[in-house]
Design a protein around this motif. Structure first.
Motif, mmCIF file in Angstrom:
data_model
loop_
_atom_site.group_PDB
_atom_site.id
_atom_site.type_symbol
_atom_site.label_atom_id
_atom_site.label_comp_id
_atom_site.label_asym_id
_atom_site.label_seq_id
_atom_site.Cartn_x
_atom_site.Cartn_y
_atom_site.Cartn_z
ATOM 1 N N SER A 188 40.778 39.250 48.002
ATOM 2 C CA SER A 188 40.577 38.989 46.574
ATOM 3 C C SER A 188 41.785 39.492 45.770
ATOM 4 C CB SER A 188 39.295 39.663 46.084
ATOM 5 O OG SER A 188 39.422 41.068 46.133
ATOM 6 N N GLU A 190 42.797 40.028 41.603
ATOM 7 C CA GLU A 190 42.456 39.994 40.198
ATOM 8 C C GLU A 190 43.769 40.108 39.383
ATOM 9 O OE1 GLU A 190 39.718 41.105 42.900
ATOM 10 O OE2 GLU A 190 41.041 42.704 42.148
ATOM 11 N N VAL A 226 38.008 38.298 37.620
ATOM 12 C CA VAL A 226 37.160 39.364 37.078
ATOM 13 C C VAL A 226 37.684 39.689 35.688
ATOM 14 C CG1 VAL A 226 36.313 41.707 37.399
ATOM 15 C CG2 VAL A 226 36.716 40.232 39.404
#
Length: 335
Positions: A188, A190, A226
């Motif tokens: 992931s 962000e 996010v």
């Protein structure tokens, strides 16, 4: 020569000497005047007639007397001039300084009738045997040296190490872009919403793991995917020598700063920063021999000669644990 008529008492004849025309004094006894010895010496004797002797003395005195007077006058004038000049010199000694000869090497003053000065050679102008002949004016022996132009700017890169605060505000720090790794999973990412993907990660290397034991927290606002975080200790790491991460960011003619938050666990990592245009590069290292994660922030300041990229590699240079010693990556900001 006729006999002297003064011894005979005869009358003067016409055409005789003026001295013979007047009455004569009686001749002394014996028929001759004493002292002359003219008649006694005879016609061939050495005696001189008295008239001649008197004429000679008279003419000599006529010349000697004026000459003596003139000489005396000249001597008086010379003496008077000497006395006057001596007095003037004594009185005006302070007012009229004595003429001094020119100092050695000085050029004398030009005479009044000279319109242009005549240069006189000095001792310094005379060539010595060791002096090399000077080139002829207007003809240089060699071409003048060219001014060397500075080398073209190839860019600049520097790396500095700094500590990390307890909470890092990625939004405030990354004015151009910011990135955080490992919030949701191993892969992931962000990042800043609207950052233009300025910070990019290169192809991943194996093995790769997500971790959650960073001693600092990373917070942001306006992120994607996010939106925000009040602070997370998550990140990613790798194990084994030679494994690590690669990151790139845009570069230009203005100075930029990329801040990289990394760590090491039972290993030593090495950071290398290079411009895509070549030129200078910079390196720095950080290690942690224990099994706990230790973190550091690298501040990379760079500038390129033209629009380009800055390429960074954070690689495990040495592993101190055969189980999983290596380097970690948490976040990066660009401004």
């Amino acid at each position: 020569m006729p006999d002297d008529d003064r011894t005979t008492g005869r009358q003067p004849q016409p055409g005789g000497r003026p001295s013979d025309r007047g009455p004569r004094r009686p001749a002394p006894a014996g028929g001759l005047r004493p002292g002359y010895g003219y008649r006694t010496a005879g016609r061939r004797g050495a005696a001189v007639p008295p008239e001649l002797l008197e004429g000679r003395s008279r003419r000599l005195s006529e010349f000697l007397m004026p000459a003596a007077v003139i000489l005396a006058g000249v001597l008086v004038v010379i003496a008077f001039g000497f006395i006057v000049s001596r007095a003037v010199r004594d009185d005006d000694k302070a007012a009229i300084p004595p003429v001094q000869p020119p100092a050695l090497g000085d050029v004398p003053l030009n005479p009044p009738d000279q319109q242009f000065p005549i240069p006189l050679p000095s001792a310094s102008d005379s060539p010595s045997p060791t002096d090399s002949p000077s080139p002829t004016p207007g003809r240089s022996s060699s071409a003048p040296p060219r001014k060397s132009s500075p080398p073209p700017f190839r860019g600049s890169v520097s790396i500095a190490r700094t500590g990390i605060p307890g909470t890092v505000d990625l939004t405030a720090e990354g004015t151009r872009d910011w990135v955080h790794w490992g919030e949701q999973s191993t892969f992931s990412l962000e990042r800043k919403d609207g950052g233009g993907f300025a910070i990019l990660e290169g192809p991943p290397t194996a093995p790769r793991f997500r971790h959650g034991f960073s001693p600092q927290r990373f917070a942001w606002r306006g992120g994607s995917p996010v939106d925000h975080s009040d602070g997370t200790p998550t990140g990613i790491r790798t194990c084994g020598k030679g494994n690590g991460f690669t990151i790139s960011a845009p570069a230009g003619t203005s100075s930029r700063t990329l801040k990289l938050y990394v760590g090491a666990l039972a290993g030593r990592g090495r950071l290398t920063a290079k411009l895509s245009t070549g030129g200078p590069s910079a390196t720095s290292s950080f290690e942690e021999r224990g099994t706990n994660l230790d973190t550091v922030a690298f501040v990379v300041t760079y500038r390129a000669p033209k629009d380009a990229k800055i390429n960074l590699s954070w690689v495990t240079e040495d592993s101190f644990n055969s189980d999983c010693g290596g380097v970690a990556l948490q976040a990066a900001t660009l401004r």
